[in-house]
Design a protein around this motif. Structure first.
Motif, short mmCIF file in Angstrom:
data_model
loop_
_atom_site.label_atom_id
_atom_site.label_comp_id
_atom_site.label_asym_id
_atom_site.label_seq_id
_atom_site.Cartn_x
_atom_site.Cartn_y
_atom_site.Cartn_z
N ASN A 1 -6.46 -0.14 -5.59
CA ASN A 1 -5.85 -1.30 -4.55
C ASN A 1 -5.56 -0.57 -3.16
O ASN A 1 -4.66 -1.23 -2.81
CB ASN A 1 -4.80 -1.88 -5.23
N LEU A 2 -6.20 0.45 -2.57
CA LEU A 2 -6.13 1.11 -1.57
C LEU A 2 -4.32 1.47 -1.14
O LEU A 2 -4.08 1.37 -0.24
CB LEU A 2 -6.41 0.11 -0.44
N GLY B 1 -7.81 4.66 -2.44
CA GLY B 1 -9.40 3.90 -2.30
C GLY B 1 -9.30 2.60 -3.20
O GLY B 1 -8.25 2.47 -3.61
N PRO B 2 -10.21 1.86 -3.23
CA PRO B 2 -10.29 0.43 -3.82
C PRO B 2 -9.96 0.58 -5.34
O PRO B 2 -9.44 -0.53 -5.89
CB PRO B 2 -11.58 -0.10 -3.32
N THR C 1 -1.28 4.27 -1.45
CA THR C 1 -1.30 5.64 -0.68
C THR C 1 -0.29 6.44 -1.45
O THR C 1 0.56 5.85 -2.22
CB THR C 1 -0.96 5.45 0.74
N ASN D 1 -5.07 7.59 1.24
CA ASN D 1 -5.42 6.47 0.83
C ASN D 1 -6.13 6.63 -0.43
O ASN D 1 -7.07 7.59 -0.71
CB ASN D 1 -6.37 5.72 1.70
N TYR E 1 -12.10 6.72 3.40
CA TYR E 1 -10.90 5.61 3.23
C TYR E 1 -9.87 6.20 4.48
O TYR E 1 -9.60 7.25 4.44
CB TYR E 1 -10.35 5.47 2.00
N VAL F 1 0.86 -1.31 0.00
CA VAL F 1 -0.06 0.17 0.17
C VAL F 1 0.89 1.23 0.06
O VAL F 1 0.45 2.35 -0.01
CB VAL F 1 -0.90 -0.17 1.22
#
Length: 121
Positions: A85-86, A81-82, A88, A79, A49, A28
């Motif tokens: 893929n989350l 977000g989805p 940062t 972040n 998020y 991440v």
């Protein structure tokens, strides 16, 4: 871990009857954070998020002025977000979070009960 490893962020794999965790810090984008002392998760930009805020720095009377950790800046990993893929991205300096003093802790709170979280180093 100093010199070899960086930050860790453990994701609960949520397997029934087992306590399994995976270190997802590198995945991440929060593994490299210099010499971190305090961190918190908060929704800094109100997008639902959790983002990561970390205070850094280390200076000791026994070190010299060229200590590589003495002026480590605070980090704010936003972040993405989805859909990303989350993962940062560090936006601390862009958003004016530029403290390079020796940080030892970080506190997140809503001091005026308006629903907005704030942080203090």
């Amino acid at each position: 871990l100093y010199g070899n490893g960086g930050n860790a962020l453990f994701k609960n794999l949520n397997e029934p009857g087992r306590r399994w965790f995976e270190d997802v810090a590198d995945k991440v984008g929060v593994q490299e954070g210099s010499w971190g002392w305090g961190a918190t998760m908060l929704d800094f930009n109100n997008d639902k998020y959790l983002d990561f805020l970390m205070t850094n720095g280390f200076d000791s009377p026994s070190t010299t002025q060229d200590d590589p950790f003495a002026t480590d800046p605070m980090l704010l990993w936003v972040n993405l977000g989805p859909t990303r893929n989350l993962t940062t991205i560090d936006r601390a300096r862009q958003l004016g979070i530029n403290n390079t003093r020796d940080g030892r802790g970080l506190l997140k709170f809503d001091y005026d009960s308006d629903g907005d979280e704030r942080s203090e180093e």
